[in-house]
Write an enzyme that holds these catalytic residues in place. Sequence first.
Site, short mmCIF file in Angstrom:
data_model
loop_
_atom_site.label_atom_id
_atom_site.label_comp_id
_atom_site.label_asym_id
_atom_site.label_seq_id
_atom_site.Cartn_x
_atom_site.Cartn_y
_atom_site.Cartn_z
N LYS A 53 -2.29 1.59 -4.78
CA LYS A 53 -1.12 1.83 -5.17
C LYS A 53 -1.13 1.98 -6.57
CE LYS A 53 1.04 0.02 -0.89
NZ LYS A 53 1.28 -1.24 -0.17
N GLN A 97 3.90 -6.82 -0.38
CA GLN A 97 2.71 -6.44 0.63
C GLN A 97 2.68 -7.30 1.73
OE1 GLN A 97 0.42 -3.62 -0.10
NE2 GLN A 97 -0.04 -4.32 1.87
N ASP A 120 9.88 0.43 0.45
CA ASP A 120 9.20 0.29 1.59
C ASP A 120 9.98 0.91 2.79
OD1 ASP A 120 6.56 -0.03 2.01
OD2 ASP A 120 6.63 -2.18 1.80
#
Length: 290
Positions: A53, A97, A120
């Site tokens: 990322k 995460q 997300d």
Amino acid sequence: MAKVIDGKAIAAAVRAEVRAKVEALAAARGVVPGLHVLLVGDDPGSAVYVRNKEKACAEVGVRTVTHRLPADTAEDDVLAIVRRLNADPDVDGILVQLPLPRHMSADRVTDAVDPAKDVDGFHPANLGLLVAGRGRLRPCTPAGVMRLLDEAGVELAGRRAVVVGRSLIVGKPVAFLLLERHATVTVCHSRTRDLAAEVGRADVLVVAIGRPEAVRGEWIKPGAVVIDVGMNRLPDGRLAGDVEYAAAASRASAITPVPGGVGPMTIACLLRNTLSAACARRGLPDPWEA
Ligand code: NDP
């Protein structure tokens, strides 16, 4: 033999789009989108995802900060960081995460993220908007699946789509996105009675179950389009999808490989969401709708 849907190339095209739009935003408004990632603990898979990322953000000109916290960090301390990032006007996207260490609740932590910064797309407010057909920050893997279908020129309206897997991260949002595009959608899961028969009816098949090659090639309807979200590490180190690739490719009209199919799309869509969030927070039009 099926046409191979090249996720690597399509993801590179999405990143190039994001990069051009990030540059345009910086030139017009002096705004550079910023993504903050919370990485708690030392899960090796997560460390790799976060590094990828960071690399992708650098490629498209998105600022990125990773908050690395030890595995024994208290949930309250993680929540305090989320609240601080929520309040920070320089932060456009917050990504927690997963998986988080077992002593904390992933729901409590992801629910604490400001929905406007939830790149997300996992916050219940964003999932609710998705169900309402008004989703803006859409979960990244499902958004990537839809882009692959579009790039492959797959007609969805009126077609029979079967989604295997009903997770909140992949299966359910994919089902709603397909429905939004007027497909007739069936969702299968571990209690589905005759999976082979359900799969055999699919014009468009999306599989996200997490079991190597669980969907047999012979189940696939000739001419179907197959999107394999699965990423399973085999004992010999190879990566396998959830679909028996070679046999499926001999029946399908188009199919995604693993690796190189859905995988690269997830991060590309995360970058896109970060730019969309940066614009929406400033009252600017979404760069993909403008
Ligand atoms: P989950 O484990 O959260 O969900 C799996 C789903 O599959 C569940 O709904 C489960 O049913 C269903 N299922 C399990 N076994 C069967 C079976 N034998 N027959 C039918 N359905 C079954 O997984 P995720 O959705 O998070 O991930 C799925 C796969 O996609 C994994 O391989 C993961 O690595 C990959 N993935 C890839 C991403 C990418 O970027 N490419 C991103 C996210 C995931 P039930 O609900 O009844 O338990």
